[in-house]
Design an enzyme around this catalytic site. Structure first.
Site, PDB file in Angstrom:
ATOM      1  N   GLY A  63       0.817  -1.406  -0.108  1.00 27.30           N
ATOM      2  CA  GLY A  63       0.117   0.094  -0.074  1.00 27.30           C
ATOM      3  C   GLY A  63       0.901   1.332   0.122  1.00 27.30           C
ATOM      4  O   GLY A  63       0.316   2.234   0.568  1.00 27.30           O
TER       5      GLY A  63
ATOM      6  N   GLU B 288      -3.273  -3.712   6.501  1.00 23.96           N
ATOM      7  CA  GLU B 288      -4.683  -3.228   5.994  1.00 23.96           C
ATOM      8  C   GLU B 288      -4.489  -3.063   4.431  1.00 23.96           C
ATOM      9  O   GLU B 288      -5.701  -3.288   3.746  1.00 23.96           O
ATOM     10  CB  GLU B 288      -5.094  -1.889   6.555  1.00 23.96           C
ATOM     11  CG  GLU B 288      -4.416  -0.845   5.893  1.00 23.96           C
ATOM     12  CD  GLU B 288      -2.963  -0.573   6.265  1.00 23.96           C
ATOM     13  OE1 GLU B 288      -2.459   0.334   5.277  1.00 23.96           O
ATOM     14  OE2 GLU B 288      -2.453  -1.044   7.008  1.00 23.96           O
ATOM     15  N   ASP B 289      -3.296  -2.848   3.985  1.00 23.59           N
ATOM     16  CA  ASP B 289      -3.145  -2.670   2.294  1.00 23.59           C
ATOM     17  C   ASP B 289      -3.500  -3.844   1.648  1.00 23.59           C
ATOM     18  O   ASP B 289      -4.290  -3.886   0.547  1.00 23.59           O
ATOM     19  CB  ASP B 289      -1.904  -2.195   1.931  1.00 23.59           C
ATOM     20  CG  ASP B 289      -0.746  -2.736   2.799  1.00 23.59           C
ATOM     21  OD1 ASP B 289      -1.141  -3.969   3.513  1.00 23.59           O
ATOM     22  OD2 ASP B 289       0.536  -2.526   2.560  1.00 23.59           O
ATOM     23  N   ASN B 290      -2.689  -5.228   2.240  1.00 24.99           N
ATOM     24  CA  ASN B 290      -3.037  -6.346   1.322  1.00 24.99           C
ATOM     25  C   ASN B 290      -4.442  -6.865   1.606  1.00 24.99           C
ATOM     26  O   ASN B 290      -5.022  -7.772   0.777  1.00 24.99           O
ATOM     27  CB  ASN B 290      -1.924  -7.257   1.952  1.00 24.99           C
ATOM     28  CG  ASN B 290      -1.958  -8.506   0.912  1.00 24.99           C
ATOM     29  OD1 ASN B 290      -1.772  -8.592  -0.353  1.00 24.99           O
ATOM     30  ND2 ASN B 290      -2.334  -9.502   1.625  1.00 24.99           N
TER      31      ASN B 290
END
Length: 584
Positions: free
Chosen positions: A147, A172-174
């Site tokens: 991210g 959280e990005d993945n």
């Protein structure tokens, strides 16, 4: 910070807004943002100070207010330590508008390292991580998104609970990318790079950072974590070497060496392609690359054995459902204006944890993990690592310098040989074989041989110093040829058949006066030996003046050694001939 944030203001796109999210009012980035807003007044930009607690993830808490107040549907989440090219936004939106595309992201690459830890992070991002990142996204087999710089639609994310739903997860990005991928949307990449400024990262920070994300992936993408050791140079090389040895009887070490060389060349090409410049300090690149590759497997073993991570001066415990809980309280309270809320959305279904992850989570207790973290942060350990790298640097420096010196010596020898060949061309031989009519007309034995004689040049004063050097080289070569012939004659003297070389008329009369055939044969042999010895001595004396003068002028070591050997062999042959003559 100023250059990174300024790249957002310089995007070539007709309509967009920039929202800067700052958690604390004391953050020094606020001054940089205000200066940029004054410098680019035509750009729609605003600053939001203060976070709202929607979970354990501090990044989500910082961005949630900006997420909810954004004007447009397409969101571009970009970290403050990266910068992109001016046309990145336009190319990314073009990709986003293609049918079936739900997320566009960019490859993160490291730039501007200023310490050893930053160099190691650079090697990781620009070599092995870039290869795997591009390969997985090229095949489209699974979601693989970092991210640092990514675009997606808020309307798509709101269908699964919005950004606040991911506040209790660390990666959280993945997880956001995985949720969009599971909705049936594709992930696309542009040719743009997210340049991450590495700065001065310590070596211990690098190891702890890599261990943190490996432990997070242990629960979020367990299958990829199990395969991870086999995409590293050492693990892949050992397995491949064993396979080639088992199937095709290829030597294990030979294939392993070939594998390491090919792996290094691929990583070097990948780094140069991403950086856009040729590696000038190849020695430094090789050292950083070797250290990162050698530390990959031990670091992986250390990471999978633990279950705690440090992030933003706070320690968290990873749970088996991919969530985290704080082990220590946060260093400071939230800023004024932040409110405490909890997410009421249903939890996301994480990846199923396997027995491998469960066992790895309980191998090392939390107290031992804390002790290991403090151990690797000690100055003594850092000094030991620095000393080891200094020794490696010293050894590599010696090897490279010795190789360079060897190549220079070979080049000098080749140049000298070329010069010598040019000098030899066109030079007339000053010593030639002649035969006198009075002494070589007839012979009574089987082995007729002409008499050897030496023709001197007109005078030494007629030659320049350069001509004398050339003549000395030819004289040395002639000495070698004459010495070999004289040795052959000496060997034939001891044979049964006598050799008579150019007898004078007086010697012929002396032979006739000898009584028996045996006496005459013995006298002929002795006479021939003495004559050969005398001729060889005369030959050595004839070239001595050339050699003594030219040896002092000759700079080429090979030519001097060759002439000295010629003189030595000639004198040895002369002494042997004299001894045999005295014995006869």
């Amino acid at each position: 910070m100023h250059e990174n944030l300024a790249s957002s203001f310089c995007q070539e796109y007709p309509r967009f807004e920039i929202i800067f999210s700052v958690a604390q009012s004391t953050d020094p980035a606020i001054d940089v943002v205000l200066d940029l807003m004054k410098k680019y007044p035509d750009v729609d930009a605003r600053l939001i100070i203060g976070e709202r607690n929607v979970g354990i993830n501090p990044k989500i808490n910082n961005m949630i207010r900006s997420y909810e107040s954004a004007k447009y549907d397409i969101l571009w989440i970009q970290d403050s330590n990266v910068y992109v090219d001016p046309g990145c936004m336009g190319r990314s939106v073009d990709k986003m508008m293609q049918p079936g595309v739900g997320l566009v992201h960019h490859l993160p690459v490291g730039v501007q390292p200023k310490s050893l830890g930053s160099e190691l992070e650079l090697m990781f991002l620009d070599t092995v991580h870039a290869k795997m990142y591009l390969f997985i996204n090229w095949t489209g087999l699974a979601s693989c998104v970092v991210g640092k710089s990514s675009l997606y639609r808020r309307s798509d994310l709101d269908k699964v609970g919005g950004l606040a739903r991911f506040g209790k997860y660390m990666a959280e990005d993945n997880l956001v990318a995985t949720e969009i991928f599971n909705m049936g949307y594709k992930h696309e990449m542009t040719s743009d790079l997210a340049h991450q400024t590495l700065g001065s990262m310590t070596t211990s920070d690098y190891f702890l950072r890599r261990a943190r994300w490996t432990r997070i992936r242990k629960y979020t993408v367990t299958a990829a974590t199990v395969v991870e050791p086999f995409i590293e140079m050492i693990g892949c090389g050992l397995v491949a070497s064993y396979g080639f040895n088992l199937l095709w009887q290829t030597h294990f070490l030979n294939f392993l060496a070939f594998h390491i060389v090919c792996w290094f060349l691929v990583d070097l090409s990948m780094y140069q392609a991403l950086s856009g410049e040729k590696v000038e300090n190849l020695r430094g690149f090789l050292m950083a690359w070797s250290l990162r590759e050698l530390a990959a497997l031990p670091l992986f073993a250390y990471a999978v054995a633990g279950s705690t991570v440090d992030w933003r001066d706070q320690t968290f415990v990873l749970l088996r459902d991919a969530t985290v809980r704080p082990l220590t309280p946060p260093p400071s309270a939230s800023a004024s204006g932040s409110t405490l809320t909890s997410s009421t959305t249903p939890p996301i279904s994480p990846s199923t944890s396997t027995s491998f992850a469960n066992i790895a989570n309980t191998v090392v207790p939390s107290s031992t993990q804390a002790s290991l973290r403090s151990f690797f942060r000690r100055p003594a350990v850092i000094s030991f690592v620095s000393s080891t790298l200094a020794v490696i640097h010293f050894v590599v420096d010696i090897l490279i310098k010795s190789q360079r010196n060897g190549n220079m010596d070979e080049e000098e020898d080749e140049d000298e040989e070329d010069d010598m060949e040019e000098e030899v061309e066109g030079v007339e031989i000053m010593m030639e074989e002649t035969s006198s009519p009075a002494t070589s007309s007839t012979s009574l034995g089987k082995g007729r041989r002409p008499k050897l004689s030496l023709t001197r040049a007109k005078s030494e004063s007629a030659h320049s110093s350069k001509d004398m050097v050339r003549d000395s080289e030819m004289a040395g070569e002639t000495v070698l040829r004459r010495s070999s012939r004289l040795k052959m004659l000496n060997s034939k003297v001891h044979s049964a058949d006598p050799i008579i070389v150019g007898q004078d008329q007086d010697q012929e009369d002396g032979l006739r006066s000898v009584g028996g055939e045996g006496d005459r044969r013995e006298l002929r042999s002795g006479t021939s030996r003495r004559r050969l010895s005398a001729e060889e001595d005369a030959l050595s004396k004839a070239v001595e003046s050339y050699l003594s003068d030219s040896l002092s002028r000759r700079r080429h070591r090979g030519g001097s050694l060759r002439i000295r050997r010629a003189i030595s062999s000639s004198s040895v042959g002369s002494s042997k001939s004299s001894k045999s003559s005295q014995f006869a």
